[in-house]
Scaffold this motif. Structure first.
Motif, short mmCIF file in Angstrom:
data_model
loop_
_atom_site.label_atom_id
_atom_site.label_comp_id
_atom_site.label_asym_id
_atom_site.label_seq_id
_atom_site.Cartn_x
_atom_site.Cartn_y
_atom_site.Cartn_z
N GLU A 113 0.82 -1.21 0.00
CA GLU A 113 0.00 0.00 0.00
C GLU A 113 0.85 1.26 0.00
O GLU A 113 0.51 2.25 -0.64
CB GLU A 113 -0.93 -0.01 1.21
N SER A 156 0.51 3.85 -3.11
CA SER A 156 0.01 5.20 -2.84
C SER A 156 1.03 6.28 -3.17
O SER A 156 0.69 7.46 -3.23
CB SER A 156 -0.39 5.33 -1.38
N LYS A 203 3.60 6.95 -1.22
CA LYS A 203 4.24 7.41 0.00
C LYS A 203 5.71 7.05 0.02
O LYS A 203 6.54 7.79 0.55
CB LYS A 203 3.55 6.80 1.23
N PHE A 262 -6.26 6.00 -3.18
CA PHE A 262 -4.85 6.36 -3.06
C PHE A 262 -4.56 7.76 -3.60
O PHE A 262 -3.41 8.21 -3.56
CB PHE A 262 -3.97 5.36 -3.78
#
Length: 374
Positions: A87, A91, A93, A346
């Motif tokens: 994830e 996303s 990040k 996202f």
């Protein structure tokens, strides 16, 4: 010579009076030098990294310390399962995920090769190349350190490589350039045309004398702004459709996400670019000024948005300046939907940023535009 001298004096006086144009002529070279000198850097460091250490032993911590000490990886997150790593990379990040298996320490101590998985977001090929090269080099250096200690008592014996860095590039494993460039070019084309077209909209009305006709109508300021924006939204749809068709049919660019979501968020970006163009048109006095100011926006959009150069390699000041450009957020949306196939869950932060940009640009434009002859 007298006539030529008089003409030269007249031109210099006119140049001095047109302060905006003169400022653009002087400012653009300085800004270009600053951008190319400080912001553009192909040596990508401090990549946001997430770690899933299943061994929880000193040997694993030593390896992670080597990654951190290299300055190429900035360990920001510690995951408790594999899903968190997935994830975080999807996303945006993080760009890198390091996964240390539970038997890592045992394999090191017993002279076996210990595999370490390094997941790299390859949707940005330049960033991914730097991450892969650095990870492999760190693994080799750390292996040499372990071998040096191990060979002291095992001379003449063949030993396995202590650390096996296994790279897993996601989204563009073959590093195909069009996969990375085509979505970026779509954003650049929309930025260039939408900003430039609308930046000259009100200025053109003023120069042609048709602005007076609009002024005497009962039309309000916000209605005039919307009237200048809405027709070009459809032009943006045509450009986006053509660019996507060429990318998919000619360059085999994958379209892994939702087409409907892509068009919906493209609408936000088109409106944001048009709003910026309208804002420029309320500031500029002539079409030449509007064109120069559009170029003033276009150049940083190319250099600071992540289209050509990775934003992670930029100094913090220029990295934050990139957040003032709608193209920065749209490129994250494009590459996320086209290459990663991610959904709206996202992309909320990018969507929110574009909405804020639209509201701010239109509000300032309406406040600056007065329904009277300037």
């Amino acid at each position: 010579m007298i006539r030529l001298k008089a003409l030269l004096i007249k031109e210099f006086i006119q140049m001095r009076r047109d302060r905006l144009t003169f400022g653009m002529m002087v400012g653009l070279p300085i800004i270009q030098l600053l951008l190319f000198g400080f912001a553009i850097n192909t040596d990508v460091k401090h990549l946001s990294t997430i770690v899933f250490d299943q061994s929880l032993q000193q040997e694993g911590r030593d390896l992670l310390s080597a990654f951190q000490a290299s300055e190429y990886f900035n360990i920001k997150y510690v995951a408790t399962d594999y899903q968190e790593v997935t994830e975080a990379i999807e996303s945006g990040k993080t760009k890198v995920g390091i996964i240390i298996p539970p038997d890592y320490t045992e394999n090191i101590k017993h002279g076996r090769s210990a595999a370490v998985q390094v997941i790299v977001d390859a949707s940005d090929s330049m960033t991914a190349s730097s991450a892969i090269t650095s990870a492999q080099l760190i693994g080799q250096i750390r292996s040499q350190e372990i071998l040096t200690q191990r060979l002291q008592g095992t001379q003449g014996k063949q030993v396995a490589l202590p650390i096996d860095i296994r790279i897993r590039p996601w989204y563009n494993p073959d590093f195909i350039s069009p996969f990375y460039m085509v979505p970026g070019i779509l954003g650049i084309v929309l930025t260039m045309t939408m900003v430039m077209i609308t930046s000259m909209a009100i200025v053109r009305e003023r120069e042609r004398g048709t602005l007076e006709q609009l002024i005497v109508t009962p039309m309000k300021s916000h209605e005039l702004m919307l009237g200048k924006i809405i027709p070009y939204i459809f032009v943006g749809y045509v450009q986006a459709t053509l660019a996507l068709a060429v990318g998919v049919l000619v360059f085999d660019v994958p379209l892994r996400g939702s087409i409907g979501l892509l068009y919906g968020l493209t609408t936000l970006f088109i409106i944001a670019s048009l709003s910026l163009g309208v804002l420029i048109s309320t500031i500029a006095k002539t079409q030449m000024q509007a064109m120069q100011m559009s170029f003033f926006i276009f150049l940083p959009s190319v250099l600071l948005s992540g289209f050509m150069f990775p934003r992670e390699a930029m100094p913090q000041l220029f990295y934050q300046l990139g957040h003032l450009l709608p193209l920065t957020f749209y490129l994250e949306i494009l590459r996320g939907i086209v290459l990663k196939g991610i959904g709206i869950n996202f992309l909320w932060s990018q969507v929110f940023a574009l909405i804020v940009y639209i509201v701010a640009a239109l509000t300032i434009s309406i406040m600056k535009f007065q329904k009277k002859i300037a």
